[in-house]
Design a protein around this motif. Structure first.
Motif, PDB file in Angstrom:
ATOM      1  N   GLU A 174       0.676  -0.996  -0.220  1.00 38.39           N
ATOM      2  CA  GLU A 174      -0.083   0.081   0.024  1.00 38.39           C
ATOM      3  C   GLU A 174       0.755   0.899   0.084  1.00 38.39           C
ATOM      4  OE1 GLU A 174      -3.617   2.244  -0.221  1.00 38.39           O
ATOM      5  OE2 GLU A 174      -3.278  -0.254  -0.257  1.00 38.39           O
ATOM      6  N   TRP A 175       1.873   0.731   0.792  1.00 38.98           N
ATOM      7  CA  TRP A 175       3.275   2.727   0.516  1.00 38.98           C
ATOM      8  C   TRP A 175       4.274   2.583   0.646  1.00 38.98           C
ATOM      9  CZ3 TRP A 175      -0.204   5.728   1.692  1.00 38.98           C
ATOM     10  CH2 TRP A 175      -1.271   5.758   2.585  1.00 38.98           C
ATOM     11  N   GLY A 176       4.541   1.338  -0.173  1.00 44.92           N
ATOM     12  CA  GLY A 176       6.016   1.069  -0.441  1.00 44.92           C
ATOM     13  C   GLY A 176       6.525   1.357  -1.856  1.00 44.92           C
ATOM     14  N   HIS A 177       7.872   1.914  -2.202  1.00 41.79           N
ATOM     15  CA  HIS A 177       8.171   2.190  -3.944  1.00 41.79           C
ATOM     16  C   HIS A 177       8.739   1.392  -4.129  1.00 41.79           C
ATOM     17  CE1 HIS A 177       6.055   5.636  -1.557  1.00 41.79           C
ATOM     18  NE2 HIS A 177       6.038   6.238  -2.794  1.00 41.79           N
ATOM     19  N   VAL A 178       8.977   0.833  -5.695  1.00 44.82           N
ATOM     20  CA  VAL A 178      10.328   1.053  -6.128  1.00 44.82           C
ATOM     21  C   VAL A 178      11.008   1.455  -6.811  1.00 44.82           C
ATOM     22  CG1 VAL A 178       8.504  -0.134  -8.007  1.00 44.82           C
ATOM     23  CG2 VAL A 178      10.683  -0.973  -7.257  1.00 44.82           C
ATOM     24  N   TRP A 179      12.602   1.647  -7.162  1.00 56.46           N
ATOM     25  CA  TRP A 179      13.404   2.209  -7.479  1.00 56.46           C
ATOM     26  C   TRP A 179      13.450   2.716  -8.559  1.00 56.46           C
ATOM     27  CZ3 TRP A 179      14.762   7.253  -5.311  1.00 56.46           C
ATOM     28  CH2 TRP A 179      14.212   7.215  -4.068  1.00 56.46           C
ATOM     29  N   VAL A 180      13.400   2.711  -9.714  1.00 61.03           N
ATOM     30  CA  VAL A 180      13.430   2.256 -11.685  1.00 61.03           C
ATOM     31  C   VAL A 180      14.325   3.618 -12.016  1.00 61.03           C
ATOM     32  CG1 VAL A 180      11.925   1.438 -12.956  1.00 61.03           C
ATOM     33  CG2 VAL A 180      11.442   0.993 -11.057  1.00 61.03           C
ATOM     34  N   ASN A 181      14.685   2.769 -12.754  1.00 62.52           N
ATOM     35  CA  ASN A 181      15.600   4.170 -14.008  1.00 62.52           C
ATOM     36  C   ASN A 181      15.454   4.015 -14.987  1.00 62.52           C
ATOM     37  OD1 ASN A 181      16.793   1.397 -14.169  1.00 62.52           O
ATOM     38  ND2 ASN A 181      18.585   1.875 -14.623  1.00 62.52           N
ATOM     39  N   ASP A 182      15.250   4.953 -15.716  1.00 60.51           N
ATOM     40  CA  ASP A 182      15.351   4.953 -17.262  1.00 60.51           C
ATOM     41  C   ASP A 182      15.697   4.365 -17.735  1.00 60.51           C
ATOM     42  OD1 ASP A 182      12.628   6.463 -16.112  1.00 60.51           O
ATOM     43  OD2 ASP A 182      13.332   8.225 -16.789  1.00 60.51           O
ATOM     44  N   ARG A 183      14.998   3.915 -19.276  1.00 61.76           N
ATOM     45  CA  ARG A 183      15.506   3.062 -20.593  1.00 61.76           C
ATOM     46  C   ARG A 183      16.142   4.016 -21.474  1.00 61.76           C
ATOM     47  NH1 ARG A 183      14.184  -1.845 -24.647  1.00 61.76           N
ATOM     48  NH2 ARG A 183      12.884  -0.259 -24.983  1.00 61.76           N
ATOM     49  N   VAL A 184      17.475   4.020 -21.912  1.00 63.21           N
ATOM     50  CA  VAL A 184      17.627   5.183 -23.131  1.00 63.21           C
ATOM     51  C   VAL A 184      18.711   4.594 -24.170  1.00 63.21           C
ATOM     52  CG1 VAL A 184      17.463   7.172 -21.364  1.00 63.21           C
ATOM     53  CG2 VAL A 184      19.513   5.802 -22.241  1.00 63.21           C
ATOM     54  N   ARG A 185      17.939   4.957 -25.335  1.00 64.77           N
ATOM     55  CA  ARG A 185      19.012   4.633 -26.461  1.00 64.77           C
ATOM     56  C   ARG A 185      20.460   5.005 -25.998  1.00 64.77           C
ATOM     57  NH1 ARG A 185      17.329   2.922 -31.623  1.00 64.77           N
ATOM     58  NH2 ARG A 185      15.070   3.780 -30.837  1.00 64.77           N
ATOM     59  N   ASN A 186      20.683   3.762 -26.649  1.00 59.56           N
ATOM     60  CA  ASN A 186      22.858   3.976 -26.059  1.00 59.56           C
ATOM     61  C   ASN A 186      23.487   4.601 -27.294  1.00 59.56           C
ATOM     62  OD1 ASN A 186      25.228   2.895 -26.334  1.00 59.56           O
ATOM     63  ND2 ASN A 186      25.239   1.184 -26.505  1.00 59.56           N
ATOM     64  N   PRO A 187      24.064   6.022 -26.640  1.00 55.76           N
ATOM     65  CA  PRO A 187      24.691   6.810 -27.672  1.00 55.76           C
ATOM     66  C   PRO A 187      25.924   6.093 -27.927  1.00 55.76           C
ATOM     67  CG  PRO A 187      24.635   7.065 -25.269  1.00 55.76           C
ATOM     68  CD  PRO A 187      23.931   6.644 -25.509  1.00 55.76           C
ATOM     69  N   ARG A 188      26.364   5.244 -27.650  1.00 55.03           N
ATOM     70  CA  ARG A 188      27.669   4.535 -28.111  1.00 55.03           C
ATOM     71  C   ARG A 188      28.196   5.718 -28.704  1.00 55.03           C
ATOM     72  NH1 ARG A 188      23.623   2.278 -32.083  1.00 55.03           N
ATOM     73  NH2 ARG A 188      23.030   0.070 -31.161  1.00 55.03           N
ATOM     74  N   ASP A 189      28.677   6.127 -26.970  1.00 55.36           N
ATOM     75  CA  ASP A 189      30.058   7.545 -27.108  1.00 55.36           C
ATOM     76  C   ASP A 189      31.425   7.011 -27.040  1.00 55.36           C
ATOM     77  OD1 ASP A 189      27.913   9.870 -27.102  1.00 55.36           O
ATOM     78  OD2 ASP A 189      28.039   9.857 -25.092  1.00 55.36           O
ATOM     79  N   GLY A 190      31.488   6.281 -26.458  1.00 51.25           N
ATOM     80  CA  GLY A 190      32.863   5.504 -26.276  1.00 51.25           C
ATOM     81  C   GLY A 190      33.498   4.300 -28.147  1.00 51.25           C
ATOM     82  N   VAL A 191      32.418   4.133 -28.798  1.00 49.82           N
ATOM     83  CA  VAL A 191      32.758   3.158 -29.723  1.00 49.82           C
ATOM     84  C   VAL A 191      33.240   4.008 -30.767  1.00 49.82           C
ATOM     85  CG1 VAL A 191      31.569   1.663 -31.768  1.00 49.82           C
ATOM     86  CG2 VAL A 191      30.625   2.224 -29.536  1.00 49.82           C
ATOM     87  N   ASP A 192      35.113   3.600 -31.196  1.00 46.79           N
ATOM     88  CA  ASP A 192      34.984   4.414 -31.942  1.00 46.79           C
ATOM     89  C   ASP A 192      36.290   3.273 -33.044  1.00 46.79           C
ATOM     90  OD1 ASP A 192      36.733   3.424 -30.086  1.00 46.79           O
ATOM     91  OD2 ASP A 192      38.450   4.756 -29.569  1.00 46.79           O
ATOM     92  N   GLY A 193      35.695   2.021 -33.253  1.00 47.87           N
ATOM     93  CA  GLY A 193      36.528   0.853 -34.088  1.00 47.87           C
ATOM     94  C   GLY A 193      35.528   0.110 -34.199  1.00 47.87           C
ATOM     95  N   LEU A 194      36.510  -1.132 -35.277  1.00 50.55           N
ATOM     96  CA  LEU A 194      35.281  -2.470 -34.375  1.00 50.55           C
ATOM     97  C   LEU A 194      35.621  -2.817 -32.662  1.00 50.55           C
ATOM     98  CD1 LEU A 194      36.413  -4.259 -38.307  1.00 50.55           C
ATOM     99  CD2 LEU A 194      34.519  -3.047 -37.484  1.00 50.55           C
ATOM    100  N   SER A 195      36.659  -2.805 -32.328  1.00 49.73           N
ATOM    101  CA  SER A 195      37.403  -3.369 -30.878  1.00 49.73           C
ATOM    102  C   SER A 195      36.525  -3.369 -29.906  1.00 49.73           C
ATOM    103  CB  SER A 195      38.830  -2.936 -30.566  1.00 49.73           C
ATOM    104  OG  SER A 195      38.708  -1.447 -30.228  1.00 49.73           O
TER     105      SER A 195
END
Length: 412
Positions: A228-249
């Motif tokens: 009745e009174w409890g809460h659950v903590w939830v984060n959002d899902r966002v599209r992966n920006p792939r900021d660290g992707v700089d090659g096939l590796s």
């Protein structure tokens, strides 16, 4: 609105027009009372007449406007078909006002529309015999298949979900599920219903292994303070920006590849019935393995291989490699194809004189391996580090799901 003959189609259109013109609030009230056992109609009436507080008379007038004669097309009528061809080819446009199509067979082939949600069968005959699907019934099943094309939309409760993918297959009690459904209306003829089910099963559109499962929280749990009174903590899902992707590796793709044996084009002939052991004449030159730098095959070969695969078109590559500046960089940079080494096994003479066709085959093989690796390791969405509290009673509720039961086969 599907009829058996052109004359019947014209008669049905006239009857429909007269019915709409004579629609009253009382008639809609009677229809609502008669449809109490139909979940879809009951929900529609409740939304329009209760939540929107629309009177029966106002509802009747709105329907008369929505289904006015100018918004109805009979595709069997050459004049209608010629004058309104542009509208018929653009039924999905926001400003297209066509709401009803009357047809016999003209829409069975070569017609694709995404925003078709109802097909009404206006005749009551069947051609199935001895549990075999008749030609007419199979054509009707194929029409259902054409009408079942998915209408893409953005779901408000799933803003990150792809527009073109189904979202509510397993959520039976979600109101928005109706946007992913096609309703096929026919008279209650049990034998015909069995025929059309068999036809849909044969065409792969009916899955009899799916079962409806009801999940209920225990009443004792619902009465607790936690629920009745409890809460659950939830984060959002966002599209992966792939900021660290700089090659096939970044996708765990090594720079070395192994190509299967090069086809030699040579043939060896031996007798299998000579009475003695089968022996093959050995080649005077044995196959060897040799490493090639993929970029050494030339820009023309690699460019052709990439053009032949939509995955390697620059616009798509940028979604997986956001730091990529150009297709040329993908070909030449050591972090992409420029650093790729492929080991090829074949006869020495063949390896010394690879043909353009062989180089293209090798390049396409490597690209296929890269595509598979990227798709396997790619993560489309990631969770944010910001968590928000939500009431447990809002997040955990009774649900009705549809699930496929493993190991079961279709029912007859």
């Amino acid at each position: 609105m599907k009829s058996k003959t052109i004359k019947e189609s014209a008669d049905n259109e006239a009857a429909f027009t007269a019915m709409v013109a004579g629609l009253t609030g009382e008639a809609l009230g009677a229809l609502r009372a008669a449809s109490e056992g139909d979940e879809t109609l009951s929900r529609a009436f409740a939304f329009i007449m209760d939540e929107r507080a629309m009177s029966g008379a106002d509802f009747a007038r709105e329907l008369q406007g929505d289904f006015a004669p100018e918004k109805v097309v009979n595709v069997n009528n050459p004049k209608d078909l010629e004058n309104r061809q542009i509208e018929l080819n653009a039924l999905e446009d926001l400003d297209n006002e066509i709401r009803v199509l009357f047809a016999v067979d003209k829409l069975n082939e070569g017609w694709d529309v995404l925003n078709l949600f109802d097909i009404v069968r206006l005749y009551d005959t069947r051609d199935g015999k001895a549990n075999k699907v008749g030609k007419t019934t199979m054509a009707e099943a194929q029409l259902i298949g054409r009408g079942a094309r998915y209408f893409p939309f953005v779901a408000p409760d799933q803003p990150d979900a792809a527009r073109e993918k189904r979202k509510y297959d397993s959520a039976m009690d979600t109101p928005l599920r109706i946007l992913e459904e096609l309703h096929y209306h026919c008279s209650h003829n049990p034998k015909y219903i069995q025929d059309i089910r068999n036809a849909l099963r044969e065409t792969g559109m009916l899955d009899d292994t799916a079962r409806t499962v009801r999940l209920r929280l225990k009443d004792s749990f619902k009465q607790t303070d936690l629920y009745e009174w409890g809460h659950v903590w939830v984060n959002d899902r966002v599209r992966n920006p792939r900021d660290g992707v700089d090659g096939l590796s970044a996708y765990k793709i090594e720079s070395s590849f192994i190509y299967p044996n090069l086809m030699t084009g040579r043939v060896t002939e031996a007798s299998a019935f000579g009475g003695g052991p089968l022996t093959l004449k050995p080649s005077r030159k044995e196959p060897v393995s040799r490493d090639f730098k993929l970029a050494g095959f030339g820009r023309a070969i690699l460019g052709f291989a990439m053009d032949a695969n939509d995955f390697f078109h620059f616009a798509n590559l940028r979604t997986y490699f956001p730091q990529l500046a150009s297709a040329s960089q993908f070909v030449t940079s050591d972090t992409y194809l420029g650093g790729a080494i492929v080991s090829v096994r074949g006869l020495p003479d063949d390896l010394d004189n690879l043909t353009a066709r062989q180089k293209l085959d090798i390049a396409q093989y490597v690209l296929h391996q890269i595509e598979s690796g990227v798709k396997r390791e790619s993560v489309e969405y990631i969770g944010t580090k910001d968590f928000k509290p939500y009431p447990i009673k809002d997040r955990f509720t009774d649900k009705v799901l549809k699930q496929r039961i493993e190991g079961e086969t279709g029912l007859s």
